[in-house]
Write a protein that holds these residues in place. Structure first.
Motif, PDB file in Angstrom:
ATOM      1  N   PRO A   1       1.192  -1.214   0.193  1.00 32.51           N
ATOM      2  CA  PRO A   1       0.195  -0.329  -0.258  1.00 32.51           C
ATOM      3  C   PRO A   1       1.637   1.134  -0.248  1.00 32.51           C
ATOM      4  N   SER A   2       0.211   2.325  -0.064  1.00 31.29           N
ATOM      5  CA  SER A   2       1.035   3.526  -0.645  1.00 31.29           C
ATOM      6  C   SER A   2       1.335   4.096   0.966  1.00 31.29           C
ATOM      7  N   GLY A   3       2.205   4.556   0.710  1.00 31.37           N
ATOM      8  CA  GLY A   3       3.462   4.568   2.040  1.00 31.37           C
ATOM      9  C   GLY A   3       4.072   3.924   2.752  1.00 31.37           C
ATOM     10  N   CYS A   4       4.049   2.480   2.862  1.00 30.25           N
ATOM     11  CA  CYS A   4       4.342   1.463   3.460  1.00 30.25           C
ATOM     12  C   CYS A   4       6.166   1.126   3.438  1.00 30.25           C
ATOM     13  N   GLY A   5       6.798   2.168   2.715  1.00 30.11           N
ATOM     14  CA  GLY A   5       8.096   2.275   2.366  1.00 30.11           C
ATOM     15  C   GLY A   5       8.883   1.689   1.131  1.00 30.11           C
TER      16      GLY A   5
ATOM     17  N   SER B   1       3.608  -4.882   4.210  1.00 28.89           N
ATOM     18  CA  SER B   1       2.296  -4.762   4.729  1.00 28.89           C
ATOM     19  C   SER B   1       1.703  -3.171   4.775  1.00 28.89           C
ATOM     20  N   HIS B   2       0.805  -2.464   4.821  1.00 27.05           N
ATOM     21  CA  HIS B   2       0.947  -1.263   5.771  1.00 27.05           C
ATOM     22  C   HIS B   2       2.000  -0.697   6.532  1.00 27.05           C
ATOM     23  N   ARG B   3       2.258   0.819   6.412  1.00 26.68           N
ATOM     24  CA  ARG B   3       3.345   0.737   7.383  1.00 26.68           C
ATOM     25  C   ARG B   3       3.324   0.593   9.652  1.00 26.68           C
TER      26      ARG B   3
ATOM     27  N   LEU C   1      -2.272  -7.829   0.608  1.00 30.93           N
ATOM     28  CA  LEU C   1      -2.999  -6.524   0.447  1.00 30.93           C
ATOM     29  C   LEU C   1      -3.681  -5.799   1.943  1.00 30.93           C
ATOM     30  N   ASP C   2      -4.302  -6.281   1.784  1.00 30.36           N
ATOM     31  CA  ASP C   2      -5.928  -6.253   2.511  1.00 30.36           C
ATOM     32  C   ASP C   2      -6.521  -4.926   2.523  1.00 30.36           C
ATOM     33  N   VAL C   3      -6.692  -4.960   1.152  1.00 29.90           N
ATOM     34  CA  VAL C   3      -7.497  -3.405   0.552  1.00 29.90           C
ATOM     35  C   VAL C   3      -8.178  -2.807   1.400  1.00 29.90           C
ATOM     36  N   ASN C   4      -8.047  -1.669   1.594  1.00 30.49           N
ATOM     37  CA  ASN C   4      -9.524  -1.073   2.438  1.00 30.49           C
ATOM     38  C   ASN C   4      -9.653  -0.327   1.094  1.00 30.49           C
ATOM     39  N   VAL C   5     -11.574   0.174   1.093  1.00 28.21           N
ATOM     40  CA  VAL C   5     -12.023   1.821   0.467  1.00 28.21           C
ATOM     41  C   VAL C   5     -13.036   1.889   1.676  1.00 28.21           C
TER      42      VAL C   5
END
Ligand code: ADP
Ligand code: MG
Length: 252
Positions: A40-44, A208-210, A248-252
């Motif tokens: 995901p965006s911002g995860c490094g 994963s997320h950040r 990725l566990d995408v949340n909208v």
């Protein structure tokens, strides 16, 4: 070249406090293989590429290229940025020769090699054109040739197709993957596009997320030897897509 990402953690110090970007990231990249990093965006992801390029130093851990720790920027590693960054005031020829020029290595041999690259990849006829006269795909190929002109063993690509429209993106990513394989380069691609990653890679690392940690590593053995376009739409492709989508566990 063989790359080992060994227990990399990265915490930025900023005026508002600490930002933990990466936590204990480990994976390896085999010689001449193509690895994608999705997350995901911002995860490094860009942080990880900067560390691989020797532009940032991790808080913990190290990266080794053929067993040698990276301590700073090196000519072994080439970088292809998000935008093609071609200079409009330079011809295509002078754009692809920019690296050698800056390095003071604008020799006859180097120019000969660049000329071969341009003609192999259908750009030689455009050597006197300016970047704005080229299609999006041609510009991307030109940016790749500019990176290849310095003969890096490793190519780092940070979302290089994100400025292209969808159809162009499909064609250009297939094209770039083909050239990178033909040239026997080791490549690491950062993308948030799962399909793009599956179509181009031998291995996918899901973050994963950040703070970014390794969620999963996929070896796409069942797709080995199949071209990017043929992969798309195959049952194996769909299966991997679904797995990675879950991870990725995408949340909208
Ligand atoms: P990605 O490429 O996956 O979108 P980045 O690697 O660019 O993510 O950023 C990861 C995290 O680190 C983000 O929260 C971002 O704001 C932060 N970050 C990136 N660079 C810096 C920096 N130089 N100083 C402070 N924080 C940073
Ligand atoms: Mg990024």
């Amino acid at each position: 070249m063989h790359i080992e990402i060994d227990h990399i953690s990265m915490t930025y110090q900023s005026p508002d406090g600490e930002v933990e970007a990466l936590r204990d990231v480990c994976f390896s990249v085999e010689d001449r293989s193509f690895v994608s990093i999705v997350g995901p965006s911002g995860c490094g992801k860009s942080t990880l590429l900067s560390i691989l390029a020797g532009l940032e130093h991790p808080t913990e851990g190290e990266v080794r290229v053929d067993g040698v720790p990276i301590r700073g920027p090196t000519e072994k590693i080439g970088f292809m940025p998000q935008r093609d960054q071609l200079f409009e005031w330079r011809s295509i020829w002078r754009n692809v020769l920019l690296g050698p020029e800056v390095r003071g290595d604008n020799t006859k041999e180097r120019r000969e090699m660049v000329r071969t690259l341009l003609s192999d990849y259908a750009l030689y006829a455009f050597r006197d054109s300016s970047p704005s006269q080229l299609s999006g795909g041609m510009r991307q190929r030109c940016a790749l040739i500019r990176t290849l002109a310095l003969e890096p063993g490793v190519l780092l690509l940070d979302e290089p197709f994100s400025a292209l429209d969808y159809q162009t993106r499909l064609a250009v990513s297939a094209d770039i993957a083909r050239i990178i394989r033909q040239k026997g380069k080791t490549a690491i691609l950062v993308t948030h596009d799962i399909s793009e990653a599956i179509s181009m890679s031998d291995r996918i690392v899901v973050l994963s997320h950040r703070p970014g940690t390794v969620r999963a590593v996929h070896d796409l053995t069942e797709l080995h030897g199949i071209g990017p376009m043929e992969r798309r739409g195959s049952p194996a492709f769909q299966k991997r897509f679904n797995q990675i989508w879950e991870e990725l566990d995408v949340n909208v």
